[in-house]
Design a protein around this motif. Structure first.
Motif, mmCIF file in Angstrom:
data_model
loop_
_atom_site.group_PDB
_atom_site.id
_atom_site.type_symbol
_atom_site.label_atom_id
_atom_site.label_comp_id
_atom_site.label_asym_id
_atom_site.label_seq_id
_atom_site.Cartn_x
_atom_site.Cartn_y
_atom_site.Cartn_z
ATOM 1 N N GLN A 171 0.827 -1.208 0.000
ATOM 2 C CA GLN A 171 0.000 0.000 0.000
ATOM 3 C C GLN A 171 0.861 1.257 0.000
ATOM 4 O OE1 GLN A 171 -2.924 -0.124 3.151
ATOM 5 N NE2 GLN A 171 -3.625 -2.182 2.590
ATOM 6 N N GLY A 172 1.987 1.190 0.716
ATOM 7 C CA GLY A 172 2.888 2.346 0.736
ATOM 8 C C GLY A 172 3.495 2.632 -0.623
ATOM 9 N N ALA A 173 3.814 1.579 -1.389
ATOM 10 C CA ALA A 173 4.372 1.780 -2.724
ATOM 11 C C ALA A 173 3.339 2.427 -3.650
ATOM 12 C CB ALA A 173 4.844 0.444 -3.296
ATOM 13 N N GLU A 180 0.870 10.288 -1.575
ATOM 14 C CA GLU A 180 0.103 10.264 -0.325
ATOM 15 C C GLU A 180 1.051 10.004 0.846
ATOM 16 O OE1 GLU A 180 -2.898 7.328 -0.821
ATOM 17 O OE2 GLU A 180 -3.738 8.257 -2.638
ATOM 18 N N ARG A 181 1.091 10.932 1.786
ATOM 19 C CA ARG A 181 2.119 10.911 2.827
ATOM 20 C C ARG A 181 1.907 9.800 3.866
ATOM 21 N NH1 ARG A 181 5.508 15.015 3.611
ATOM 22 N NH2 ARG A 181 5.510 14.618 5.854
ATOM 23 N N VAL A 182 0.705 9.653 4.396
ATOM 24 C CA VAL A 182 0.503 8.773 5.552
ATOM 25 C C VAL A 182 0.802 7.311 5.218
ATOM 26 C CG1 VAL A 182 -1.165 7.920 7.234
ATOM 27 C CG2 VAL A 182 -1.105 10.360 6.655
ATOM 28 N N TRP A 211 8.005 7.974 -5.372
ATOM 29 C CA TRP A 211 7.492 9.272 -4.921
ATOM 30 C C TRP A 211 7.855 10.370 -5.912
ATOM 31 C CZ3 TRP A 211 4.525 10.703 -0.688
ATOM 32 C CH2 TRP A 211 4.539 12.052 -0.320
ATOM 33 N N GLN A 212 9.146 10.436 -6.283
ATOM 34 C CA GLN A 212 9.591 11.463 -7.218
ATOM 35 C C GLN A 212 9.068 11.202 -8.635
ATOM 36 O OE1 GLN A 212 13.869 11.076 -5.611
ATOM 37 N NE2 GLN A 212 13.830 13.086 -6.558
ATOM 38 N N GLY A 213 9.050 9.922 -9.029
ATOM 39 C CA GLY A 213 8.548 9.605 -10.358
ATOM 40 C C GLY A 213 7.095 9.998 -10.535
ATOM 41 N N GLY A 214 6.333 9.969 -9.437
ATOM 42 C CA GLY A 214 4.934 10.384 -9.500
ATOM 43 C C GLY A 214 4.742 11.876 -9.568
ATOM 44 N N GLY A 215 5.833 12.637 -9.412
ATOM 45 C CA GLY A 215 5.752 14.092 -9.530
ATOM 46 C C GLY A 215 5.948 14.863 -8.247
#
Length: 539
Positions: A171-173, A180-182, A211-215
């Motif tokens: 879910q974190g990936a 989404e931070r949490v 995270w970065q690849g998502g923008g």
């Protein structure tokens, strides 16, 4: 759902013969570990349930920076006995205790491993081992998490804790790509609690890449900034073997966190994500040398596909492979190619707009060189005269080609190797591979179209400053006056009225290097004569 691993171990434990039981249990566990990570080697020892000697040794030959792990099988599930074993085992061996039964359900993650020296040890039972293997064998985040547990898992894992851990990281990936931070922070925290520091850092770097690849920006990533600004080879493997990501913008951001040298250190890979990565990397990464090797694509790999194998980046085509390396020492030797004739090389250069600045040819064992001050010589009329004088029997040994970035490639037709001129010169991959395949190989129209799709069209090189300065002097222009197209056409017309080289003769009366000047200025033909031979040019 039936846990196949747990069920198989339970059945093997019912074997009445102890030696046969030990053998069956080890075979079941070893086979499952190899399925979890095909890149790992599992070595079985002759011992079973020994206090200090491991039952198995887990190693990663393709990942030399990943420490080996010792695996100890235990027939007991008693808490006190397991705790006592954990105290005795060396921390440096990253021990894994596998209880062949089922741990008591009251145990939660971390409850058993409270001793200071046990922070690298992992305790799990047969049901947890079965839960680590995803239901299918396709690449995906659950598979990557399972592999990372083998590399650096710690603490206590029963079936419930394993399923919770997998769910949190998966879910974190997904949340990391969405920014989404949490959920992302929960995954990072779970990794820190359940993994050794080095593996947790690599997995965090993997999440940071998503995270970065998502923008999202790296500064907003909800975790400490320790080592997550780049990807090492192991973290890159996690990314390449994760679920297929076809988002071009994603790879355009991620490629800046990776280098070619890191990619070349990864184990063999030909995943879909590698294809996506190379579409962006081909324009941004640089290298020094590449080589064309005849041969078809691997049987299990579709043609026209990027592959990483044995420290080389390879573009596989149906007819040949293009190998990319950082130096010639990394390329295979002994490759021999037929030499093309001069008109073939000129036709290839003209077909793709490749600028040739010099050529070296051979007739039997005699060499002829032709070059200019740095401009394109491929259309020079004098080359027609040279070919006629040599009886159109010349073979081109090498050519210097200028690429769009301004550097020069030395292209060797006999070996199929192209390398950048200059001891430390690096050139863009698209120009390196594009120029090499187009000049050193006779491409069909279909192959040429496919090369353009993968590497982009051949772009013209910048016009050399030395040519402009010489043209100004010949035309009589002032330094601040531009050289226009009409000036070049005027000089071209002058060149066509000069007589070309008509004949080369051989004399055996002198021993020296003879230089023959051609009619056009700033052109030369160098003839390397063996002792006792002299070349004479008639116009």
């Amino acid at each position: 759902m039936v846990n196949i691993v747990e069920q198989s171990i339970s059945q093997a434990m019912d074997e009445p013969d102890d030696r046969m039981m030990f053998t069956r249990v080890k075979d079941i566990v070893a086979r499952h570990l190899r399925r979890m990570d095909p890149g790992a080697t599992v070595t079985k020892t002759e011992f079973f349930n020994h206090t200090h000697v491991p039952d198995m040794v887990l190693e990663w030959p393709g990942r030399p920076r990943t420490p080996r792990r010792f695996i100890y099988l235990r027939t007991t599930s008693d808490q006190r006995e397991l705790e006592d074993d954990l105290q005795r085992l060396p921390r440096a061996d990253r021990p894994v205790l596998l209880a062949l039964g089922q741990l008591p359900s009251v145990h939660q993650r971390g409850d058993l491993l409270t001793a200071p020296g046990s922070s690298t040890a992992l305790l799990l039972d047969a049901s947890a081992l079965g839960a680590l293997q995803p239901a299918d064998d396709s690449p995906g985040i659950p598979h990557l998490v399972s592999r990372s547990v083998l590399e650096g898992g710690r603490g206590t894992l029963d079936k419930a804790a394993t399923e919770e851990f997998l769910s949190t990281v998966v879910q974190g990936a997904e949340a990391a790509r969405a920014g989404e931070r949490v959920p992302t922070r929960d995954a990072v925290n779970a990794l820190a609690a359940q993994m050794t520091t080095d593996v947790a850092d690599r997995m965090s770097a993997f999440l940071a890449a998503l995270w970065q690849g998502g923008g999202s920006t790296l500064a907003s990533f909800p975790a400490p900034q320790r080592g997550i600004g780049h990807l090492d080879e192991t973290a890159l493997v996690y990314l390449l073997e994760s679920d297929d990501i076809a988002d071009t913008a994603f790879w355009n951001r991620v490629v800046r966190m990776i280098s070619l040298s890191v990619l070349l250190r990864t184990p063999a890979a030909s995943t879909g994500n590698l294809q996506h990565l190379m579409r962006e990397a081909i324009r941004l990464w640089t290298s020094r040398v590449c080589m064309i090797v005849p041969g078809a694509a691997d049987a299990d790999i579709s043609p026209w596909r990027w592959v990483v194998k044995a420290g080389q980046l390879i573009l596989q085509t149906p007819r040949f492979h293009v190998l990319v390396a950082q130096s010639r020492r990394q390329l295979p030797s002994g490759q021999e190619h037929d030499l093309p004739r001069l008109d073939e090389v000129r036709n290839r250069a003209d077909r793709y707009g490749i600028s040739l600045t010099s050529l070296r040819m051979v007739v039997t064992d005699r060499h002829v060189g032709y070059g200019g001050p740095g401009d394109d010589i491929s259309h020079d009329a004098q080359l027609d005269g040279i070919s006629d004088a040599l009886g159109q029997a010349e073979g081109v040994i090498e050519a210097d080609a200028r690429i769009p970035s301004g550097e020069t490639l030395q292209c060797m037709f006999g070996s199929g190797i192209a390398s950048a001129r200059g001891a430390r010169t690096q050139v863009p991959l698209d120009a390196l591979l594009g120029t090499t395949t187009r000049l050193l190989s006779e491409l069909s129209s279909g192959e040429a179209e496919k090369i353009t799709q993968l590497l982009g069209a051949q772009r013209p090189p910048p016009r050399p400053a030395v040519e402009s300065a010489q043209l100004r002097r010949r035309i009589g222009l002032m330094p601040d006056q531009p050289v226009r197209r009409g000036h070049r056409q005027h000089l071209a017309m002058q060149a066509t009225h000069r007589r070309p080289l008509a004949r080369l003769a051989v004399s055996t009366t002198r021993k020296h290097l003879t230089q023959v000047e051609l009619p056009a200025r700033h052109r030369r033909t160098e003839v390397l004569a063996s002792p006792g031979l002299r070349f004479i040019a008639d116009r």
